[in-house]
Scaffold this motif. Structure first.
Motif, short mmCIF file in Angstrom:
data_model
loop_
_atom_site.label_atom_id
_atom_site.label_comp_id
_atom_site.label_asym_id
_atom_site.label_seq_id
_atom_site.Cartn_x
_atom_site.Cartn_y
_atom_site.Cartn_z
N ALA A 55 0.79 -1.21 0.00
CA ALA A 55 0.00 0.00 0.00
C ALA A 55 0.83 1.27 0.00
O ALA A 55 0.34 2.32 -0.38
CB ALA A 55 -0.92 0.01 1.22
N TRP A 62 -8.78 -6.00 -7.50
CA TRP A 62 -8.06 -5.93 -6.23
C TRP A 62 -8.94 -6.34 -5.03
O TRP A 62 -10.02 -5.79 -4.84
CB TRP A 62 -7.55 -4.52 -5.97
CG TRP A 62 -6.55 -4.01 -6.97
CD1 TRP A 62 -6.70 -2.96 -7.81
CD2 TRP A 62 -5.24 -4.55 -7.22
NE1 TRP A 62 -5.57 -2.79 -8.57
CE2 TRP A 62 -4.66 -3.76 -8.23
CE3 TRP A 62 -4.51 -5.61 -6.68
CZ2 TRP A 62 -3.37 -3.99 -8.72
CZ3 TRP A 62 -3.24 -5.85 -7.18
CH2 TRP A 62 -2.69 -5.05 -8.19
N GLU A 65 -8.74 -6.35 -0.77
CA GLU A 65 -8.15 -5.33 0.09
C GLU A 65 -8.02 -5.77 1.54
O GLU A 65 -8.87 -6.49 2.07
CB GLU A 65 -9.03 -4.07 0.07
CG GLU A 65 -9.18 -3.43 -1.29
CD GLU A 65 -10.10 -2.22 -1.26
OE1 GLU A 65 -10.31 -1.63 -2.34
OE2 GLU A 65 -10.61 -1.87 -0.17
N ASN A 82 -7.85 -3.42 4.87
CA ASN A 82 -8.05 -2.03 5.24
C ASN A 82 -7.87 -1.82 6.74
O ASN A 82 -8.27 -2.66 7.55
CB ASN A 82 -9.46 -1.57 4.85
CG ASN A 82 -9.60 -1.37 3.35
OD1 ASN A 82 -8.85 -0.61 2.76
ND2 ASN A 82 -10.55 -2.07 2.75
N GLY A 138 -9.33 -1.07 -4.86
CA GLY A 138 -7.92 -1.01 -4.58
C GLY A 138 -7.49 0.45 -4.41
O GLY A 138 -8.29 1.34 -4.11
N ARG A 139 -6.19 0.69 -4.57
CA ARG A 139 -5.65 2.02 -4.35
C ARG A 139 -6.17 3.01 -5.38
O ARG A 139 -6.38 2.68 -6.54
CB ARG A 139 -4.12 1.98 -4.38
CG ARG A 139 -3.52 1.20 -3.21
CD ARG A 139 -2.01 1.33 -3.16
NE ARG A 139 -1.63 2.73 -3.00
CZ ARG A 139 -1.64 3.38 -1.84
NH1 ARG A 139 -2.03 2.75 -0.75
NH2 ARG A 139 -1.27 4.64 -1.76
N ASN A 181 -7.26 4.56 1.30
CA ASN A 181 -6.60 3.52 0.51
C ASN A 181 -6.36 2.27 1.34
O ASN A 181 -6.12 2.35 2.55
CB ASN A 181 -5.27 4.03 -0.04
CG ASN A 181 -5.42 4.74 -1.36
OD1 ASN A 181 -6.25 4.36 -2.19
ND2 ASN A 181 -4.65 5.80 -1.57
N PRO A 182 -6.40 1.10 0.71
CA PRO A 182 -6.07 -0.13 1.44
C PRO A 182 -4.62 -0.15 1.88
O PRO A 182 -3.75 0.44 1.23
CB PRO A 182 -6.37 -1.24 0.43
CG PRO A 182 -6.29 -0.59 -0.91
CD PRO A 182 -6.74 0.83 -0.71
N GLN A 238 -3.12 -4.87 -0.98
CA GLN A 238 -4.08 -5.33 -1.97
C GLN A 238 -3.50 -6.51 -2.73
O GLN A 238 -2.28 -6.66 -2.85
CB GLN A 238 -4.47 -4.19 -2.91
CG GLN A 238 -3.33 -3.58 -3.69
CD GLN A 238 -3.76 -2.37 -4.51
OE1 GLN A 238 -4.74 -1.71 -4.20
NE2 GLN A 238 -3.03 -2.09 -5.58
#
Length: 387
Positions: A14, A261, A263, A265, A280-281, A289-290, A293
């Motif tokens: 990430a 993706w 995730e 988190n 995903g990102r 954002n995760p 991923q």
């Protein structure tokens, strides 16, 4: 012998300045990460988990389970496990693996990914008089109920009448969420899905595509929630499947992606995790954002547990157990994969804290859920030692 997907594993990290790659692993050892790792992995702080971990399957506790989904450890070391498709709850003796039917939850309407899903027991008191909480799919919605559990009664008749504490969670053939867990604040948390309607995840008035936080009675938890009058804790989720907390009382969640993706988190109160606008990102500053991923064929994550300083994430389609070592609220190194293809689809992973030390996990397989290829003995609960 279980089939093993012949895919190269790519674990996409990430942090913008770092990435790590790892292949699948087996019992007792993981695959060597390749490529550049995080800078924190090169010189970890004393509080960071080691870059490399290990998994040992100590024993198979029990076999022959039908569509197992939720798992709730009891204070004495036994386990409660739910059967998604039959609506039954079984008690598994933590020493012998003997199965005893506790009862059937009324009102469960299985179908697709719905049925009797997550279980939770409050982290307090003696076993007698304990409440068992269950998340299930009914004919009209997904809901959370609690039932008095009396193990002194005859097998099959040990559950009291269900008391519905929360209803109105959208249901569908897919994306019903279902994971529930009590947090360190003694509040009940639930991961929900958007039932196949992505727009619900961005609708704060809907309970779909959210992480919910509530009192044991199903009321908004108030202090500590982004809106004290709402049970919505975070939003923008596609299908939350795993919940657990680390030593710093930070909440981690695993989530199914769609085509690209999956995730992991770190959940912030009031955070928007992007679905369906982001998978995903993302560069969109509106979204969280995760932390990590994965490609969906490497994970399709279900349950999640924190133990031995790492997040452990069970993979369904990926048929492996992922380890993400932590340093505070961030990964300390690239993820490692274990047990790849050895036990098939992996549904639920729960920390075993009965023996102390924080190095045990219970792992539940998911080959009888209609998407696996059951072999003799499926489904099963495994006891793992992890480092």
């Amino acid at each position: 012998m279980r089939r093993t997907a012949g895919l190269r594993i790519v674990a996409v990290c990430a942090l913008a300045l770092s990435a790590g790659c790892s292949g699948g692993g087996g019992s007792g050892g993981g695959d060597e990460p390749s490529g550049a790792q995080r800078s924190s992995a090169a010189a970890p702080s004393p509080s960071a988990a080691p870059a490399k971990g290990s998994v040992k399957v100590v024993r198979t506790l029990t076999t022959g389970l039908d569509s197992p989904w939720g798992l709730a450890p009891l204070s004495g070391g036994d386990l409660l496990v739910s059967s998604r498709d039959t609506g039954k709850i079984l008690r598994i003796d933590g020493d012998s693996g003997k199965k005893t039917e506790v009862g059937t939850v009324p009102g469960v309407e299985p179908g697709g990914e719905g049925g009797l899903l997550g279980l939770a027991v409050p982290p307090d008191g003696a076993e007698a008089g304990k409440m068992v909480y269950a998340y299930f799919t009914s004919a009209s919605d997904n809901r959370i109920v609690r039932m008095l559990y009396d193990p002194a009664k005859e097998p099959g008749d040990q559950l009291g009448a269900p008391d519905t504490i929360l209803k109105g969670i959208p249901r569908g053939r897919i994306h019903n969420g279902g994971r529930i867990a009590f947090g360190p604040d003694k509040m009940l948390y639930a991961g929900t899905g958007e039932s196949g309607d992505g727009g619900l995840a961005q609708d704060k008035k809907s309970l779909g595509g959210k992480i919910l936080r509530m009192t044991p009675e199903g009321e908004p938890a108030g202090h500590g929630s982004p809106d004290p009058g709402s049970v919505v804790y975070s939003w923008g989720h596609r299908n939350v499947q795993g919940l657990d907390w680390d030593r710093g009382k930070r909440l981690w969640a695993s989530e199914f992606g769609q085509d690209t993706w999956d995730e992991l988190n770190l959940i912030e109160p009031g955070g928007n995790y992007g679905w369906p606008d982001a998978e995903g990102r993302s560069d969109d500053k509106r979204f969280e954002n995760p932390v990590e991923q994965w490609r969906t064929d490497e994970a399709s994550p279900s349950g999640l547990a924190v133990a031995a300083g790492s997040v452990w994430m069970a993979g369904l389609r990926g048929e492996r157990l992922w380890r993400i070592p932590l340093e505070g609220g961030e990964p300390a190194a690239a993820p490692q994969a274990f047990l790849k293809g050895k036990y098939g689809r992996l549904r639920t992973v729960v920390a075993d804290r009965s023996s102390g030390g924080g190095h045990g996990l219970w792992l539940v397989t998911s080959e009888t859920d209609g998407r696996g290829s059951p072999e003799k003995g499926d489904d099963r609960i495994l006891r793992l030692e992890v480092r």
